[in-house]
Design an enzyme around this catalytic site. Structure first.
Site, mmCIF file in Angstrom:
data_model
loop_
_atom_site.group_PDB
_atom_site.id
_atom_site.type_symbol
_atom_site.label_atom_id
_atom_site.label_comp_id
_atom_site.label_asym_id
_atom_site.label_seq_id
_atom_site.Cartn_x
_atom_site.Cartn_y
_atom_site.Cartn_z
ATOM 1 N N PRO A 102 -0.112 48.123 28.191
ATOM 2 C CA PRO A 102 -1.411 48.444 28.370
ATOM 3 C C PRO A 102 -2.505 47.671 27.029
ATOM 4 O O PRO A 102 -2.484 48.384 25.689
ATOM 5 C CB PRO A 102 -0.873 49.988 28.187
ATOM 6 C CG PRO A 102 -0.287 50.346 27.071
ATOM 7 C CD PRO A 102 1.217 48.451 28.033
ATOM 8 N N LYS A 103 -2.120 46.425 26.681
ATOM 9 C CA LYS A 103 -3.105 45.730 26.444
ATOM 10 C C LYS A 103 -4.391 45.335 26.732
ATOM 11 O O LYS A 103 -4.748 45.850 27.169
ATOM 12 C CB LYS A 103 -2.622 43.750 26.034
ATOM 13 C CG LYS A 103 -1.091 44.254 26.309
ATOM 14 C CD LYS A 103 -0.036 43.216 25.956
ATOM 15 C CE LYS A 103 0.973 43.031 26.603
ATOM 16 N NZ LYS A 103 1.676 43.019 24.737
#
Length: 246
Positions: A115-116
């Site tokens: 989840p960047k």
């Protein structure tokens, strides 16, 4: 280009110049500042997806400096990892990561499901202090400090901790906006060569931000701080739970 050629060449977008290369993804002199803190248990249970289970109200806040990584280059990352269990196996669930480099953002999201998001983290030594910061635009949302190399930690024990299971929630939408992929992914760090591990007094300050909500898990008490230096390989993942198949 024939359909068979598209299939054989397809790895990442753009087809003719992918945003990131194929692995293996090796990191040299990867430096961590990990501050473990106690937070609100009810908030953890609200955001951690089942079948993962939260056993303790803890969060690992991480600042990671990566000066030499295969295909991804030189960058820094920051974010929150929550200790969890999956079918009795302990591990860490990555809630959100913020970094300053496009290839690992694209590769992390597309390959593993990290989840960047794009932001401006730093990790540096300032005289006698290890200092980590995270800025989202002009707003400072996280500041972590630790006394520099006050006490050595056991390298073998720290290597085992790094080698534990890690969990991600991979989400890829369909072209109509519905979910095309929604999976719980497990991966491991591999071929770990510890170069140093230390602890010391630490502090962590989190500030509210609508798009970088690290402060939604408030710091109630600092439990532990670790400064690690290692070479390692980021292993590819495996799907352990498919939400769309249920």
């Amino acid at each position: 280009m024939k359909p068979s050629q598209v299939r054989s060449k397809a790895f990442a977008m753009p087809l003719t110049s992918p945003a990131f290369p194929m692995g293996p993804y090796r990191f040299v002199n990867r430096e961590f500042l990990i501050i473990t803190y106690r937070t609100d248990m009810d908030r953890l249970r609200e955001i951690v997806p089942e079948p993962l289970e939260v056993k303790e109200p803890l969060v690992h806040y991480e600042f990671i400096r990566m000066p030499d990584s295969t295909g991804f280059g030189d960058y820094t990352e920051s974010g929150q990892v929550i200790p969890v269990e999956y079918k009795g196996q302990p591990g860490g669930y990555t809630l959100a990561m913020y970094l300053n480099d496009h290839p690992p953002i694209a590769g992390g999201r597309e390959l593993w499901g990290f989840p960047k998001k794009l932001a401006q983290p730093t990790l540096q030594t300032h005289i006698d202090t290890l200092l980590g910061t995270l800025d989202y635009g002009p707003v400072r949302v996280a500041t972590g400090t630790m006394g520099y190399k006050h006490q050595e930690l056991d390298l073998e024990e720290q290597a085992k901790r790094l080698a534990g299971a890690n969990f991600l929630l991979k989400i890829i939408p369909h072209v109509d906006g519905s979910a095309r992929v929604c999976e719980l992914v497990r991966y491991y760090l591999q071929d770990i060569e510890m170069k140093g591990a230390w602890t010391g007094p630490a502090s962590l300050q989190l500030a509210p931000h609508a798009l970088a909500p690290v402060a939604d898990l408030p710091v109630l008490e600092i439990v532990e701080a670790r400064h690690l230096l290692a070479d390692l390989t980021l292993g590819l993942g495996e799907v352990v739970y498919d939400y769309l198949a249920q």
